[in-house]
Design a protein around this motif. Structure first.
Motif, short mmCIF file in Angstrom:
data_model
loop_
_atom_site.label_atom_id
_atom_site.label_comp_id
_atom_site.label_asym_id
_atom_site.label_seq_id
_atom_site.Cartn_x
_atom_site.Cartn_y
_atom_site.Cartn_z
N ALA A 105 0.85 -1.20 0.00
CA ALA A 105 0.00 0.00 0.00
C ALA A 105 0.88 1.24 0.00
N LEU A 143 -2.35 -3.42 6.45
CA LEU A 143 -3.75 -3.26 6.86
C LEU A 143 -4.69 -4.06 5.98
N GLU A 144 -5.66 -4.70 6.60
CA GLU A 144 -6.63 -5.48 5.84
C GLU A 144 -7.41 -4.60 4.86
N ALA A 145 -7.72 -3.38 5.25
CA ALA A 145 -8.46 -2.46 4.37
C ALA A 145 -7.66 -2.17 3.10
N ASP A 146 -6.35 -2.01 3.22
CA ASP A 146 -5.51 -1.78 2.04
C ASP A 146 -5.48 -3.02 1.14
N GLN A 148 -7.89 -5.26 0.92
CA GLN A 148 -9.22 -5.33 0.29
C GLN A 148 -9.32 -4.36 -0.88
N HIS A 149 -8.79 -3.16 -0.71
CA HIS A 149 -8.79 -2.15 -1.78
C HIS A 149 -7.99 -2.66 -2.99
N VAL A 158 -8.30 -11.89 -0.14
CA VAL A 158 -7.49 -11.45 1.00
C VAL A 158 -7.48 -12.53 2.08
#
Length: 181
Positions: A105, A143-146, A148-149, A158
């Protein structure tokens, strides 16, 4: 007068103190090499992969490094598939002090530098359209959000480190299964 018993007692005492001192010294050394105190090493133009000798800086995608207990310098990997396969291999018997991958990321995919994170707390994207030094690779993210993005933009699934199984990072096959050769 018999001096042997006193001499034997003194020798035993001396040996006991030496063993205790060595044990405490090793305990102190263990704390100094705790994985939290290990700092990742930056790659340069001469850094090569321990598995195949490829120069890491010549290829895109996330890189990795393992600090083994019996080595001062890390073993480098030009691809996350290689490091995950090495870590999860049933025959892996070397004690590992720390493992780092790059947070994609923050790092430039085509020329990744820096942004090292603990591999065991990272999130990984399997099956994306992005490639690394060996072709298909696994994106690594802090980060999991990164993650996922990235998966939403590039495809893939993921997974946390604990969810990765050895058969997912099997390196067998190689050229013999490449129909382009």
């Amino acid at each position: 007068m018999n001096l042997k018993p006193d001499f034997a007692f003194s020798l035993r005492s001396l040996l006991a103190v030496a063993v205790l001192g060595a044990t405490l010294g090793l305990a102190g050394c263990h704390k100094a090499t705790d994985s939290a105190s290990i700092v990742p090493v930056e790659i340069d133009r001469s850094t090569s992969c321990d598995l195949d000798g490829m120069l890491l800086s010549d290829y895109p995608g996330p890189k990795a490094q393992i600090f083994y207990a019996d080595q001062e310098k890390p073993a480098f990997f030009c691809d996350t598939m290689e490091v995950l396969s090495t870590l999860l291999a049933g025959e892996q018997v070397r004690a590992v002090r720390a493992v780092f991958v790059q947070d994609m990321a923050k790092a430039d995919w085509d020329h990744p530098e820096g942004h090292w994170i603990d591999a065991r707390s990272a999130f990984y994207v399997f099956g994306s359209k992005r490639t690394g030094s060996m072709g298909p690779t696994v994106g690594s993210f802090a980060l999991e959000a990164d993650a996922q993005h990235f998966a939403a933009e590039n495809g893939g699934k993921v997974l946390a480190f604990a969810a990765i199984k050895p058969d997912m990072v099997d390196l067998s096959g190689g050229a013999q299964h490449d129909s382009r050769m």
